[in-house]
Scaffold this motif. Structure first.
Motif, PDB file in Angstrom:
ATOM      1  N   MET A 127      -4.663   4.821 -54.679  1.00  0.00           N
ATOM      2  CA  MET A 127      -4.680   4.431 -56.093  1.00  0.00           C
ATOM      3  C   MET A 127      -5.451   3.119 -56.269  1.00  0.00           C
ATOM      4  N   PRO A 128      -6.299   3.037 -57.302  1.00  0.00           N
ATOM      5  CA  PRO A 128      -7.019   1.773 -57.517  1.00  0.00           C
ATOM      6  C   PRO A 128      -6.066   0.611 -57.787  1.00  0.00           C
ATOM      7  N   THR A 129      -4.868   0.924 -58.273  1.00  0.00           N
ATOM      8  CA  THR A 129      -3.893  -0.140 -58.581  1.00  0.00           C
ATOM      9  C   THR A 129      -2.871  -0.330 -57.459  1.00  0.00           C
ATOM     10  N   TYR A 130      -3.142   0.266 -56.291  1.00  0.00           N
ATOM     11  CA  TYR A 130      -2.220   0.141 -55.145  1.00  0.00           C
ATOM     12  C   TYR A 130      -1.885  -1.346 -54.901  1.00  0.00           C
ATOM     13  N   LEU A 131      -0.658  -1.652 -54.734  1.00  0.00           N
ATOM     14  CA  LEU A 131      -0.083  -2.989 -54.512  1.00  0.00           C
ATOM     15  C   LEU A 131      -0.008  -3.818 -55.796  1.00  0.00           C
ATOM     16  N   ILE A 132      -1.015  -3.678 -56.670  1.00  0.00           N
ATOM     17  CA  ILE A 132      -0.967  -4.428 -57.942  1.00  0.00           C
ATOM     18  C   ILE A 132       0.132  -3.817 -58.812  1.00  0.00           C
ATOM     19  N   ARG A 168     -10.445   4.715 -29.348  1.00  0.00           N
ATOM     20  CA  ARG A 168     -11.006   4.094 -30.552  1.00  0.00           C
ATOM     21  C   ARG A 168     -11.112   5.097 -31.684  1.00  0.00           C
ATOM     22  N   ILE A 169     -10.840   4.641 -32.881  1.00  0.00           N
ATOM     23  CA  ILE A 169     -11.178   5.429 -34.069  1.00  0.00           C
ATOM     24  C   ILE A 169     -12.109   4.578 -34.920  1.00  0.00           C
ATOM     25  N   SER A 170     -12.916   5.292 -35.706  1.00  0.00           N
ATOM     26  CA  SER A 170     -13.944   4.568 -36.448  1.00  0.00           C
ATOM     27  C   SER A 170     -13.824   4.809 -37.953  1.00  0.00           C
ATOM     28  N   ALA A 171     -14.223   3.793 -38.700  1.00  0.00           N
ATOM     29  CA  ALA A 171     -14.135   3.841 -40.160  1.00  0.00           C
ATOM     30  C   ALA A 171     -15.243   4.682 -40.790  1.00  0.00           C
ATOM     31  N   ASP A 172     -16.264   4.972 -40.019  1.00  0.00           N
ATOM     32  CA  ASP A 172     -17.478   5.577 -40.581  1.00  0.00           C
ATOM     33  C   ASP A 172     -17.220   6.803 -41.442  1.00  0.00           C
ATOM     34  N   GLY A 173     -17.666   6.740 -42.682  1.00  0.00           N
ATOM     35  CA  GLY A 173     -17.653   7.903 -43.565  1.00  0.00           C
ATOM     36  C   GLY A 173     -16.306   8.249 -44.160  1.00  0.00           C
ATOM     37  N   LEU A 174     -15.275   7.459 -43.882  1.00  0.00           N
ATOM     38  CA  LEU A 174     -13.939   7.817 -44.383  1.00  0.00           C
ATOM     39  C   LEU A 174     -13.614   7.125 -45.701  1.00  0.00           C
ATOM     40  N   GLN A 175     -12.737   7.759 -46.442  1.00  0.00           N
ATOM     41  CA  GLN A 175     -12.226   7.189 -47.691  1.00  0.00           C
ATOM     42  C   GLN A 175     -11.655   5.799 -47.403  1.00  0.00           C
ATOM     43  N   ALA A 176     -11.837   4.871 -48.352  1.00  0.00           N
ATOM     44  CA  ALA A 176     -11.537   3.461 -48.060  1.00  0.00           C
ATOM     45  C   ALA A 176     -10.172   3.230 -47.415  1.00  0.00           C
ATOM     46  N   ASP A 177      -9.128   3.898 -47.915  1.00  0.00           N
ATOM     47  CA  ASP A 177      -7.801   3.586 -47.382  1.00  0.00           C
ATOM     48  C   ASP A 177      -7.555   4.173 -45.987  1.00  0.00           C
ATOM     49  N   PHE A 178      -8.449   5.027 -45.529  1.00  0.00           N
ATOM     50  CA  PHE A 178      -8.322   5.532 -44.149  1.00  0.00           C
ATOM     51  C   PHE A 178      -9.420   4.982 -43.237  1.00  0.00           C
ATOM     52  N   ALA A 179     -10.302   4.163 -43.807  1.00  0.00           N
ATOM     53  CA  ALA A 179     -11.451   3.680 -43.036  1.00  0.00           C
ATOM     54  C   ALA A 179     -11.027   2.506 -42.159  1.00  0.00           C
ATOM     55  N   ALA A 192       3.111   9.405 -49.651  1.00  0.00           N
ATOM     56  CA  ALA A 192       1.842   9.598 -48.936  1.00  0.00           C
ATOM     57  C   ALA A 192       1.751  11.011 -48.381  1.00  0.00           C
ATOM     58  N   TYR A 193       0.582  11.600 -48.557  1.00  0.00           N
ATOM     59  CA  TYR A 193       0.267  12.891 -47.950  1.00  0.00           C
ATOM     60  C   TYR A 193      -0.991  12.711 -47.107  1.00  0.00           C
ATOM     61  N   TYR A 194      -1.063  13.478 -46.032  1.00  0.00           N
ATOM     62  CA  TYR A 194      -2.144  13.305 -45.054  1.00  0.00           C
ATOM     63  C   TYR A 194      -2.744  14.654 -44.727  1.00  0.00           C
ATOM     64  N   GLY A 195      -3.978  14.614 -44.212  1.00  0.00           N
ATOM     65  CA  GLY A 195      -4.605  15.884 -43.866  1.00  0.00           C
ATOM     66  C   GLY A 195      -5.797  15.697 -42.964  1.00  0.00           C
ATOM     67  N   SER A 196      -6.233  16.825 -42.421  1.00  0.00           N
ATOM     68  CA  SER A 196      -7.389  16.830 -41.553  1.00  0.00           C
ATOM     69  C   SER A 196      -8.596  17.243 -42.401  1.00  0.00           C
ATOM     70  N   THR A 197      -9.141  16.290 -43.124  1.00  0.00           N
ATOM     71  CA  THR A 197     -10.268  16.575 -44.013  1.00  0.00           C
ATOM     72  C   THR A 197     -11.416  15.633 -43.656  1.00  0.00           C
ATOM     73  N   LYS A 198     -12.565  15.925 -44.259  1.00  0.00           N
ATOM     74  CA  LYS A 198     -13.734  15.087 -44.003  1.00  0.00           C
ATOM     75  C   LYS A 198     -13.470  13.648 -44.452  1.00  0.00           C
ATOM     76  N   GLU A 199     -12.871  13.488 -45.639  1.00  0.00           N
ATOM     77  CA  GLU A 199     -12.684  12.147 -46.220  1.00  0.00           C
ATOM     78  C   GLU A 199     -11.576  11.363 -45.517  1.00  0.00           C
ATOM     79  N   TRP A 200     -10.527  12.049 -45.082  1.00  0.00           N
ATOM     80  CA  TRP A 200      -9.374  11.321 -44.531  1.00  0.00           C
ATOM     81  C   TRP A 200      -9.491  11.102 -43.028  1.00  0.00           C
ATOM     82  N   SER A 201      -9.991  12.125 -42.335  1.00  0.00           N
ATOM     83  CA  SER A 201      -9.984  12.012 -40.861  1.00  0.00           C
ATOM     84  C   SER A 201     -11.350  12.299 -40.258  1.00  0.00           C
TER      85      SER A 201
END
Ligand code: AHR
Length: 511
Positions: free
Chosen positions: A271-276, A452-463, A296-305
């Motif tokens: 959420m753009p207002t997360y924590l605020i 190691r895991i990398s932030a590359d290409g992932l949605q901001a909150d999973f990067a 929170a919901y999680y998945g094996s998708t391009k954006e999340w993982s």
């Protein structure tokens, strides 16, 4: 599952940010170092983990003097009027598997055997358009209404009283949700009066006229659901919601001072207002609530993982981080308000959910009990659910309530058809935690090889660029029962991993 682990070659430098403190360091030193090296990723120290070189992982376990028994509500679940969760899930009059009241006996048996300690109900998004009055009183007089959250027909044949009866039957505690969307404060307060006041007032007498002479004494309540979400019926601004929650809570406590009230936190880290949102809500209602919700919901998708199993299996560490972030906001507002009260967290929706999310799976097309959110789980999902359970247990000093979303048919460990009930893969880690995680969570330090895991290409909150331990471990000890339990997730898809357990004192228990 995809095999793409790259082990972390930053192991080897001295350990910098050990957050365990000097007494803990002495404790570990007395047990032998066993090859712990650098903490390359930021989340390891806060979990009590350290990076190690090749070889067996080592877990150092000891009793934490200040830690009480864990609150079993941490292992709760969730039942929403959504799809086939309620109708054909727990309630199916006419089925040969139903009892005289219409409850599915096979499902009731499974839930009872699982020992689910608390069940959240009736939503979810559903609750924000729900009029609880539609679901009480003689069943023939209850209206069929259109649920606008899931575009489905709601027959109201199962409502609050039947749900609470079912809770008694399966040995669980209710966590009732209130409508803060279309619902007014007046009707939310009336709901508490209907359920919990013994007699002598408008709403308590209505309950008695419905055949429930004694009050239900429901203790745990959610003040709305995901009220920050643009998808939510009656979405509110944070301060509006916070004031509404405060007003409602204050009145509810007049009816029943023993309530445990949970404010709506952010719907997720995306959420753009997360924590605020969380800060503003709490600034308005901190003094009147006991906990705040996390979802929170999680998945094996391009954006999340990035469709990577290695990243997917690390997602319980994203949950861990969310817990620490929301706890920090709670503590910030506590300090601002000079309050002596410490809020606890209610992680009242969590699960793997990414396949059954399209229109086909979320739009009921005005049918009754349509097939919605019927996610089919695999081994990878079960492993991650095991990781989530570990994270919740590790944080049980702060997270007091949590709900696997959901329980039956809808993103669920249990699935029904006309002939019986099936267990999905995710049933197993959940059931093991329910069975074995008892008593006190032990203080621990785990030294494990990492990848190691990398932030590359992932949605901001999973990067995240981070180091992830191959071994995720948590342990409990139940002195009364003479039993200790160690719950372990091996994130290495290439094979077994050895784990050496070192106890600070011999457990007076069987492991
Ligand atoms: O659990 C399914 C849905 O996910 C719930 O109704 C809602 O609260 C969340 O967004």
């Amino acid at each position: 599952m995809q095999r793409e682990h790259a082990t972390d070659d930053s192991a080897g430098s001295p350990e910098p940010g050990d957050s365990w403190g000097s007494d803990r360091r002495a404790f570990v030193a007395s047990l032998g170092r066993a090859g712990a090296f650098a903490v390359a990723g930021s989340w390891l120290p806060s979990m009590g983990y350290a990076q190690a070189g090749r070889g067996p992982a080592r877990a150092f376990l000891r009793r934490s003097p200040g830690r009480g028994d864990l609150d079993r509500r941490l292992l709760g679940s969730f039942l929403e009027h959504l799809g086939r969760a309620v109708y054909t899930g727990v309630y199916e009059p006419g089925s040969r598997l139903a009892d005289a009241k219409g409850f599915r006996t096979d499902v009731a048996r499974e839930v009872k055997d699982l020992g689910v300690p608390i069940v959240r109900y009736p939503g979810g998004n559903f609750v924000s358009g729900y009029n609880w009055l539609d679901g009480v009183g003689p069943k023939v007089q209850r209206p069929v209404v259109l649920d606008r959250a899931w575009n489905s027909l709601e027959t109201n044949q199962l409502g609050t009283n039947e749900f609470l009866e079912w809770c008694g039957m399966v040995g669980t505690e209710p966590l009732l949700g209130m409508n803060f969307g279309t619902g007014t404060v007046e009707m939310a307060v009336a709901y508490v009066e209907y359920c919990n006041l013994a007699r002598g007032s408008r709403w308590s007498e209505l309950r008695r006229s419905h055949g429930y002479d004694r009050p239900h004494n429901v203790r745990y309540w959610c003040l709305g659901n995901e009220m920050d979400g643009p998808w939510q019926i009656g979405q509110l601004q944070a301060r509006e919601y916070g004031r509404k929650a405060r007003d409602a809570a204050r009145q509810m406590r007049v009816i029943d001072p023993d309530l445990r009230l949970i404010a709506c936190g952010s719907s997720g880290t995306f959420m753009p207002t997360y924590l605020i949102w969380d800060r503003e809500v709490l600034e308005e209602c901190y003094d009147q609530v006991d906990g705040i919700s996390l979802h929170a919901y999680y998945g094996s998708t391009k954006e999340w993982s990035g469709n990577s199993t290695a990243r997917f299996l690390a997602m319980n560490l994203d949950m861990e981080r969310q817990i620490h972030e929301i706890a920090a906001v709670c503590d910030y507002v506590q300090a601002l308000q000079r309050s002596s009260k410490r809020l606890w967290l209610s992680f009242d929706e969590w699960n793997v959910w990414y396949r059954a999310r399209d229109a086909q799976s979320t739009d009921g097309r005005r049918g009754a009990a349509p097939r919605l959110l019927e996610e089919v789980y695999n081994l990878e999902d079960a492993l991650l659910v095991g990781g989530f359970v570990n994270t919740l247990l590790r944080n049980s000093d702060r997270v007091r309530v949590a709900c696997l979303a959901q329980l039956v048919n809808v993103i669920a460990p249990l699935v029904t058809n006309e002939t019986g009930v099936l267990r999905q893969t995710t049933y197993y880690p959940y059931s093991w935690a329910l069975r074995y995680a008892r008593g006190r969570v032990l203080d621990l330090r785990v030294e494990s090889e990492t990848y190691r895991i990398s932030a590359d290409g992932l949605q901001a909150d999973f990067a995240r660029d981070a180091s992830v331990p191959f071994i995720d471990l948590v342990a409990t000890i139940d002195d009364a029962a003479g039993q200790a339990a160690v719950l372990v997730l091996n994130r290495d898809p290439d094979g077994e991993r050895e784990v050496v357990l070192q106890w600070d004192a011999r457990p007076r228990a069987n492991v």
